[in-house]
Design a protein around this motif. Sequence first.
Motif, mmCIF file in Angstrom:
data_model
loop_
_atom_site.group_PDB
_atom_site.id
_atom_site.type_symbol
_atom_site.label_atom_id
_atom_site.label_comp_id
_atom_site.label_asym_id
_atom_site.label_seq_id
_atom_site.Cartn_x
_atom_site.Cartn_y
_atom_site.Cartn_z
ATOM 1 N N ALA A 575 0.826 -1.206 0.000
ATOM 2 C CA ALA A 575 0.000 0.000 0.000
ATOM 3 C C ALA A 575 0.864 1.261 0.000
ATOM 4 N N GLN A 576 1.957 1.235 0.783
ATOM 5 C CA GLN A 576 2.846 2.401 0.822
ATOM 6 C C GLN A 576 3.537 2.620 -0.524
ATOM 7 N N MET A 577 3.869 1.525 -1.225
ATOM 8 C CA MET A 577 4.534 1.652 -2.534
ATOM 9 C C MET A 577 3.602 2.280 -3.569
ATOM 10 N N VAL A 578 2.324 1.950 -3.471
ATOM 11 C CA VAL A 578 1.357 2.572 -4.378
ATOM 12 C C VAL A 578 1.301 4.075 -4.118
ATOM 13 N N ALA A 579 1.294 4.464 -2.830
ATOM 14 C CA ALA A 579 1.223 5.881 -2.476
ATOM 15 C C ALA A 579 2.501 6.630 -2.852
ATOM 16 N N ALA A 580 3.641 5.913 -2.907
ATOM 17 C CA ALA A 580 4.931 6.550 -3.187
ATOM 18 C C ALA A 580 5.364 6.381 -4.642
ATOM 19 N N ALA A 581 4.413 6.140 -5.525
ATOM 20 C CA ALA A 581 4.750 5.823 -6.923
ATOM 21 C C ALA A 581 5.529 6.937 -7.617
ATOM 22 N N VAL A 582 5.353 8.203 -7.149
ATOM 23 C CA VAL A 582 6.033 9.328 -7.804
ATOM 24 C C VAL A 582 7.298 9.740 -7.058
ATOM 25 N N ASP A 583 7.713 8.963 -6.062
ATOM 26 C CA ASP A 583 8.904 9.268 -5.267
ATOM 27 C C ASP A 583 9.894 8.119 -5.406
ATOM 28 N N PRO A 584 10.831 8.190 -6.375
ATOM 29 C CA PRO A 584 11.725 7.061 -6.648
ATOM 30 C C PRO A 584 12.577 6.656 -5.442
ATOM 31 N N ASP A 585 13.079 7.634 -4.686
ATOM 32 C CA ASP A 585 13.931 7.293 -3.538
ATOM 33 C C ASP A 585 13.141 6.527 -2.479
ATOM 34 N N ARG A 586 11.941 7.028 -2.171
ATOM 35 C CA ARG A 586 11.104 6.345 -1.179
ATOM 36 C C ARG A 586 10.692 4.961 -1.679
ATOM 37 N N LEU A 587 10.433 4.875 -2.976
ATOM 38 C CA LEU A 587 10.028 3.605 -3.568
ATOM 39 C C LEU A 587 11.146 2.573 -3.442
ATOM 40 N N ALA A 588 12.391 3.029 -3.618
ATOM 41 C CA ALA A 588 13.533 2.111 -3.501
ATOM 42 C C ALA A 588 13.688 1.614 -2.059
ATOM 43 N N GLU A 589 13.480 2.515 -1.091
ATOM 44 C CA GLU A 589 13.558 2.112 0.317
ATOM 45 C C GLU A 589 12.491 1.064 0.652
ATOM 46 N N LEU A 590 11.280 1.320 0.189
ATOM 47 C CA LEU A 590 10.183 0.386 0.474
ATOM 48 C C LEU A 590 10.411 -0.958 -0.202
ATOM 49 N N ASP A 591 10.955 -0.907 -1.419
ATOM 50 C CA ASP A 591 11.203 -2.157 -2.141
ATOM 51 C C ASP A 591 12.256 -3.006 -1.419
ATOM 52 N N ALA A 592 13.298 -2.344 -0.908
ATOM 53 C CA ALA A 592 14.331 -3.083 -0.174
ATOM 54 C C ALA A 592 13.754 -3.720 1.092
ATOM 55 N N GLU A 593 12.913 -2.956 1.795
ATOM 56 C CA GLU A 593 12.300 -3.516 3.006
ATOM 57 C C GLU A 593 11.352 -4.657 2.654
ATOM 58 N N LEU A 594 10.634 -4.514 1.529
ATOM 59 C CA LEU A 594 9.701 -5.572 1.120
ATOM 60 C C LEU A 594 10.442 -6.877 0.844
ATOM 61 N N ARG A 595 11.605 -6.773 0.196
ATOM 62 C CA ARG A 595 12.382 -7.993 -0.078
ATOM 63 C C ARG A 595 12.800 -8.681 1.215
ATOM 64 N N ASP A 596 13.211 -7.876 2.215
ATOM 65 C CA ASP A 596 13.591 -8.459 3.513
ATOM 66 C C ASP A 596 12.394 -9.135 4.182
ATOM 67 N N VAL A 597 11.247 -8.480 4.130
ATOM 68 C CA VAL A 597 10.053 -9.040 4.767
ATOM 69 C C VAL A 597 9.622 -10.332 4.081
ATOM 70 N N VAL A 598 9.666 -10.345 2.743
ATOM 71 C CA VAL A 598 9.286 -11.559 2.012
ATOM 72 C C VAL A 598 10.231 -12.709 2.361
ATOM 73 N N ALA A 599 11.542 -12.402 2.452
ATOM 74 C CA ALA A 599 12.510 -13.447 2.815
ATOM 75 C C ALA A 599 12.248 -13.974 4.223
ATOM 76 N N ALA A 600 11.952 -13.051 5.145
ATOM 77 C CA ALA A 600 11.667 -13.466 6.513
ATOM 78 C C ALA A 600 10.385 -14.286 6.576
ATOM 79 N N LYS A 601 9.398 -13.908 5.788
ATOM 80 C CA LYS A 601 8.135 -14.663 5.757
ATOM 81 C C LYS A 601 8.370 -16.076 5.227
ATOM 82 N N GLU A 602 9.168 -16.191 4.169
ATOM 83 C CA GLU A 602 9.453 -17.513 3.615
ATOM 84 C C GLU A 602 10.193 -18.382 4.624
#
Length: 617
Positions: A575-602
């Motif tokens: 949801a935060q990535m959708v809201a930050a679609a026009v902010d590349p720096d914020r989008l990159a931060e969220l994407d990095a955190e998402l990868r960590d969360v997905v790995a932890a979930k797996e």
Amino acid sequence: MTSRTNTSLINAERISKSFGITALLDDVSVGVHAGERIGVVGLNGGGKTTLLEIVAGITEPDSGRVSRVGGIGVATVTQGGDLDPAATVAAVVLGDLAEHEWAGDARIRGILAGIGVDDLLDRRVGELSGGQRRRTALAAALVTDSDLLILDEPTNHLDIEGVAWLADHLVRRRSALIVVTHDRWFLDTVATRTWEVHSGRVDEYEGGYNDWVFARAERARQADAAEERRRNLARKELAWLRRGAPARTSKPRYRVEAAEKLIADVPPPRDTVELSTFARRRLGRVVIELEDAHLRAPSSEGVEGRVLLDSATWRLAPGERIGLVGVNGSGKTTLLRALAGEVPVAPGRRVEGKTVSIGWLRQELDDLDPTLRVLDAVEEIAGHIMLGDKEISASQLAERLGFSPARQRTPVGDLSGGERRRLQFTRVLMAEPNVLLLDEPTNDLDIDTLQQVEDLLDAWAGTLVVISHDRYLVERVCDSTWALFGDGRLTHLPRGIEQYLERRESDAAAGGAADRAGGGRRSADASADTATDRAAVSTGGAGLSPAEHQAARKALGRAERQVEKFTERERDLHAQMVAAAVDPDRLAELDAELRDVVAAKEAAEAEWMEAAELLDG
């Protein structure tokens, strides 16, 4: 829970209750409606607990009547509640629920984890500490589907993280609530209405602590009260509230404007620059320094304590005001003892300035001659002190901390635990230290006394280190916050307790991935049982012993909770990535955190599968 909207659940009509010649409640009428969350405040001994017990049906009033809607469920947690010492925690909390019933209920599992009793289920109540018993009783009330919860000091024995969890839980659930608490942050977050118990009466106010403070100040203004000292404290408190984050107030605007007239010319709670300058004159450049310090928790039964600090350097500056936070057992008190010079930090060294005079408020009560009068115990330290630029007597300081002139003649042996705590603090201040080390200074103090303590600390010039689970106190009297996270370091938190809670949440999310990778460091409050649980899961095979079966079952539940938590975080990040679609720096931060969360979930899902296969085998 019975479905009721704006329904009156309990009505107390013209109730009175006296003990001896003291009237705690005199012709009081109050009511509780469905979904209402009521905070109860007032002086210690003023009748708060008595009011709760009458409403709950535990105590009968001397006169008046209490009526309850038929069929409502009420769950009560009192300070004096007794639990069967022979019963297990599981039996007390879960009753006759079968394991498959509660293990598959995310709400119940969340309560067990949030209150911190999920690892205590197999233990007998008689084996628990006082704090663990209180948490067990609280968990037992929260798992019920009651229409009304009645809680007396539920935040006692909870750390800051636990208090935040409890507040969020109570706000989310639909049941009505009556809660006695001295935790002002908790009160302001939870309460939609406040009852103030005083002089045999109960005054009612809309909203929580913030609204109550405004209402009391307005009441004092309208009545032109003669209690000038109390009014000044209320003005100072209002100034603090209005200079901080926007107040969560539900008062009509005209009432807010009237109250704001009281604080129009009030200076800040303290002049930090002036106090720091004065502190440097008293202390010089060096206060207390820990250099390359190594610190361990106390050893237990021949087992060396875990590492708290590893090659850490910490230098306290003159006039610095520090809040020290961390989960229970993270080593805060041990660190305070190291600052006081009571425990070694070798290898490494402790340096103390030549002019340093330490005042240390321990959690343990001082052993004082029980025949001494309160005033004698204070004057034993000193007759007068300078507080800021004012000289005050021992009697005046004792009165500010809640000992009336009559109470000052009371023998120490006749004091309650809270009064002994206040006496201990009074004696510490009378020694005129220039470094204050305070370990849970707000325990057993009512809100009026807390305001007096904060007012005293506002005018105190020196270096201050405070350990407290009272979030309001830390944010009010401290200028910086440091935390112990169990990684061998002291961590500075520029954004204070909010940042601490965020870090704890992110550490918990990363913990699953670290464990799966083969033994990353544990969070500060991980139990010793965790290693046993994982070892049992990794052995595999059939024919488990009862202990191995229990360990595997606990590991299964823990992994399931982690999967649910990571799934929720993953959804939030999308949801935060959708809201930050026009902010590349914020989008990159969220994407990095998402990868960590997905790995932890797996990783958590794989752990769940291992535990499930082990139990099936």
